[in-house]
Motif scaffolding. Sequence first.
Motif, PDB file in Angstrom:
ATOM      1  N   GLY A 194       0.770  -1.045  -0.064  1.00  0.00           N
ATOM      2  CA  GLY A 194       0.065  -0.144   0.045  1.00  0.00           C
ATOM      3  C   GLY A 194       0.986   1.025   0.333  1.00  0.00           C
ATOM      4  O   GLY A 194       2.142   1.692  -0.121  1.00  0.00           O
ATOM      5  N   MET A 195      -0.083   1.978   0.577  1.00  0.00           N
ATOM      6  CA  MET A 195       0.920   3.786   0.144  1.00  0.00           C
ATOM      7  C   MET A 195       0.502   4.267   1.391  1.00  0.00           C
ATOM      8  O   MET A 195       0.050   4.128   2.494  1.00  0.00           O
ATOM      9  CB  MET A 195      -0.524   4.440  -0.419  1.00  0.00           C
ATOM     10  N   ARG A 196       2.338   5.122   1.418  1.00  0.00           N
ATOM     11  CA  ARG A 196       2.238   6.214   3.097  1.00  0.00           C
ATOM     12  C   ARG A 196       2.885   7.332   2.650  1.00  0.00           C
ATOM     13  O   ARG A 196       3.608   7.251   1.803  1.00  0.00           O
ATOM     14  CB  ARG A 196       3.032   5.013   4.246  1.00  0.00           C
ATOM     15  N   THR A 197       2.818   8.071   3.596  1.00  0.00           N
ATOM     16  CA  THR A 197       3.435   8.866   3.514  1.00  0.00           C
ATOM     17  C   THR A 197       4.246   9.917   4.154  1.00  0.00           C
ATOM     18  O   THR A 197       3.442   9.681   5.683  1.00  0.00           O
ATOM     19  CB  THR A 197       2.193  10.403   3.681  1.00  0.00           C
ATOM     20  N   VAL A 198       5.269  10.360   4.516  1.00  0.00           N
ATOM     21  CA  VAL A 198       6.708  10.604   4.744  1.00  0.00           C
ATOM     22  C   VAL A 198       6.835  11.742   4.470  1.00  0.00           C
ATOM     23  O   VAL A 198       6.815  12.606   3.999  1.00  0.00           O
ATOM     24  CB  VAL A 198       7.557   9.605   5.399  1.00  0.00           C
ATOM     25  N   PRO A 199       6.971  12.895   5.931  1.00  0.00           N
ATOM     26  CA  PRO A 199       7.409  14.092   5.239  1.00  0.00           C
ATOM     27  C   PRO A 199       9.585  13.749   5.373  1.00  0.00           C
ATOM     28  O   PRO A 199       9.675  12.579   5.543  1.00  0.00           O
ATOM     29  CB  PRO A 199       7.978  14.998   6.992  1.00  0.00           C
ATOM     30  N   VAL A 200       9.108  15.361   4.382  1.00  0.00           N
ATOM     31  CA  VAL A 200      10.987  15.059   3.492  1.00  0.00           C
ATOM     32  C   VAL A 200      11.498  14.535   5.182  1.00  0.00           C
ATOM     33  O   VAL A 200      12.545  13.891   3.716  1.00  0.00           O
ATOM     34  CB  VAL A 200      11.394  16.203   2.677  1.00  0.00           C
ATOM     35  N   GLY A 201      11.748  15.133   6.080  1.00  0.00           N
ATOM     36  CA  GLY A 201      13.063  14.936   6.675  1.00  0.00           C
ATOM     37  C   GLY A 201      13.048  13.464   7.196  1.00  0.00           C
ATOM     38  O   GLY A 201      14.312  13.423   6.874  1.00  0.00           O
ATOM     39  N   SER A 202      11.939  13.664   7.919  1.00  0.00           N
ATOM     40  CA  SER A 202      12.150  11.738   7.790  1.00  0.00           C
ATOM     41  C   SER A 202      12.503  11.019   6.909  1.00  0.00           C
ATOM     42  O   SER A 202      13.186   9.726   7.023  1.00  0.00           O
ATOM     43  CB  SER A 202      10.568  11.199   8.810  1.00  0.00           C
ATOM     44  N   PHE A 203      12.054  11.163   5.426  1.00  0.00           N
ATOM     45  CA  PHE A 203      12.217  10.784   4.864  1.00  0.00           C
ATOM     46  C   PHE A 203      14.072  10.381   3.725  1.00  0.00           C
ATOM     47  O   PHE A 203      14.480   9.413   3.835  1.00  0.00           O
ATOM     48  CB  PHE A 203      11.792  10.750   3.014  1.00  0.00           C
ATOM     49  N   LEU A 204      14.604  11.396   4.321  1.00  0.00           N
ATOM     50  CA  LEU A 204      16.289  11.755   4.681  1.00  0.00           C
ATOM     51  C   LEU A 204      17.212  10.880   5.082  1.00  0.00           C
ATOM     52  O   LEU A 204      18.060  10.572   4.510  1.00  0.00           O
ATOM     53  CB  LEU A 204      16.344  13.190   4.328  1.00  0.00           C
ATOM     54  N   ASP A 205      16.230  10.956   7.036  1.00  0.00           N
ATOM     55  CA  ASP A 205      17.175  10.192   7.774  1.00  0.00           C
ATOM     56  C   ASP A 205      17.351   9.401   7.575  1.00  0.00           C
ATOM     57  O   ASP A 205      17.840   8.340   7.422  1.00  0.00           O
ATOM     58  CB  ASP A 205      16.113  10.801   9.016  1.00  0.00           C
ATOM     59  N   ALA A 206      15.378   8.496   7.133  1.00  0.00           N
ATOM     60  CA  ALA A 206      15.944   6.935   6.622  1.00  0.00           C
ATOM     61  C   ALA A 206      16.191   6.152   5.627  1.00  0.00           C
ATOM     62  O   ALA A 206      16.686   4.914   5.703  1.00  0.00           O
ATOM     63  CB  ALA A 206      14.378   6.884   6.908  1.00  0.00           C
ATOM     64  N   GLY A 207      16.766   7.566   4.913  1.00  0.00           N
ATOM     65  CA  GLY A 207      17.468   7.243   3.628  1.00  0.00           C
ATOM     66  C   GLY A 207      16.090   6.012   2.582  1.00  0.00           C
ATOM     67  O   GLY A 207      15.368   5.891   3.328  1.00  0.00           O
ATOM     68  N   ALA A 208      15.904   5.754   0.836  1.00  0.00           N
ATOM     69  CA  ALA A 208      15.222   5.607   0.583  1.00  0.00           C
ATOM     70  C   ALA A 208      14.789   3.960   0.731  1.00  0.00           C
ATOM     71  O   ALA A 208      15.555   3.188   0.921  1.00  0.00           O
ATOM     72  CB  ALA A 208      15.017   5.611  -1.127  1.00  0.00           C
ATOM     73  N   SER A 209      13.723   3.486   0.960  1.00  0.00           N
ATOM     74  CA  SER A 209      13.455   1.701   1.162  1.00  0.00           C
ATOM     75  C   SER A 209      13.873   0.900  -0.232  1.00  0.00           C
ATOM     76  O   SER A 209      12.954   1.818  -1.487  1.00  0.00           O
ATOM     77  CB  SER A 209      11.717   1.679   1.735  1.00  0.00           C
ATOM     78  N   PRO A 210      14.768   0.111   0.077  1.00  0.00           N
ATOM     79  CA  PRO A 210      14.427  -0.622  -1.335  1.00  0.00           C
ATOM     80  C   PRO A 210      13.424  -1.515  -2.276  1.00  0.00           C
ATOM     81  O   PRO A 210      13.012  -1.583  -3.294  1.00  0.00           O
ATOM     82  CB  PRO A 210      16.133  -2.333  -0.847  1.00  0.00           C
TER      83      PRO A 210
END
Lengths: 313, 182
Positions: free
Chosen positions: A137-153
């Motif tokens: 499914g779909m999820r939405t994350v703040p850009v800061g969290s996205f950059l901290d976590a890195g893109a999921s493969p």
Amino acid sequence: MIAAGARLYRPLTVADAVEVLADGDAELLAGGTDLVPALRTGRRRPRRIVALRRVLELRSRGAGADTLIIGAGVTYHDLVGWSLSPGLAATARVVGSPQIRNAGTVGGALGTANPRGDLLTFLTAVDAEVVLRGVHGMRTVPVGSFLDAGASPTELVTAVRLPRPCGPQLYLKVGSRQAASATVVSCALVVDRVRERVNCAISGVAGRPMRPLAAEEFVRDQVDWSTATLSADAVIRFGELVTEAAGIAVDPLPDDLLVSAAYRGHAAGVLAARAAGRCLSGPVRSRDASTASVTATPSTAPVVSAPDGRLRV
Amino acid sequence: MSTDASGETGIGDTGIDDTPISADVDPRVSYHLYLDGAVREVADVCFSESLLGVLRDHLGVMSVKDACEQGRCGSCSVLMDGRLVASCTVLAADAADAQVTTVAGLGSGGPARAVRAAFLAYGAVQCGFCTPGFVVAVTDLLARRPDADEDEIREALAGNICRCTGYGRIIAAIRSVQDARR
């Protein structure tokens, strides 16, 4: 797809793309401006590549009442002329060269997550959200969290969502030359006259674009919100606060062969003060060869226009 | 992503596979390219080959020059579905359904011919290495923006680097094409 058992997948839909990703061990190809040169040098050797060029649903963009949504396949070229977001347009306009802007995409910028990424800096300033899709499914994350976590493969960035502009926006950068040049330091400034906020993001000082929150708060208190203007002294102080914030950044970028960390912090302050001066100084028409020029009017709907800035070869 | 996205930081480089490509999984593919209006067969090339590499090394198209291989110099510029791109940043196998146009495919008449003639007449060619990429970029610019002023011309050519003539002769050539068409 090229052939059975091939290592290159060319899906037509997001659903097909995430299905391939779910198997793991695949790299995404969007505009190619990062991945293809890296394949050539051997710096990256993915076993499988999922090419997104034919996924047309990623290329849409649109506007709601309060938000803009931009598909991951939208290119910088598409954003340059986009009147709904002058700040995005100004940012996209100073990315690379026409060849790069015609190919590079929003999703590619997020996937590569360059710490000095122009688009990432602007998206950080506006508190953008990243829309991700996986097989579950779909999820939405703040850009800061996205950059901290890195893109999921196993997930695909399908879009970014950001608020519609409510005031002047500007993106300024310093590079080794004025056009088609890598960003050394940059600053995105976003004024929200409705919520009476000033957001700022700077790149080139830390492992990802950072927000100088104390400086933002200072400006917020100093602005005369009836006219959206800031005194010259406050503009200077804002720049100093941004430099201070850069000096205490978490995960600072070290000195490199060309540029010291101290210079980058200083430059960030200069750019931030320049941006604040232009966005918050009432009716100003100024011109700066380093990037887009600005027209800010003190009316209820201030306008920042990019198309006047001139770049030299 | 911008040209500054060298990826040297390693951040976001998920999915990297550092193991050498093994022989048991054949990475070679065959496909067709639509090149300059003709269908060209590309047989048995590595799936990760760039369009630049396939054009030069497999199809013998030497007008597309190989210099930086990083999308920075513009000497490998082609049109892909009508958009100016650096062919070193395009995965060849992913261009299989696109129309690829090199300087040879711009046509022997019309604007491309005028651009080529002006480059010669105005001394905009010295070593000539950057010239095919410039001719593609200039022809594309004049098709979209026939009345571009000098600033716009300079900005449009920011991705094409010349290290011999400088840009004065090149811009003079472009202005002459514009003048002749008025």
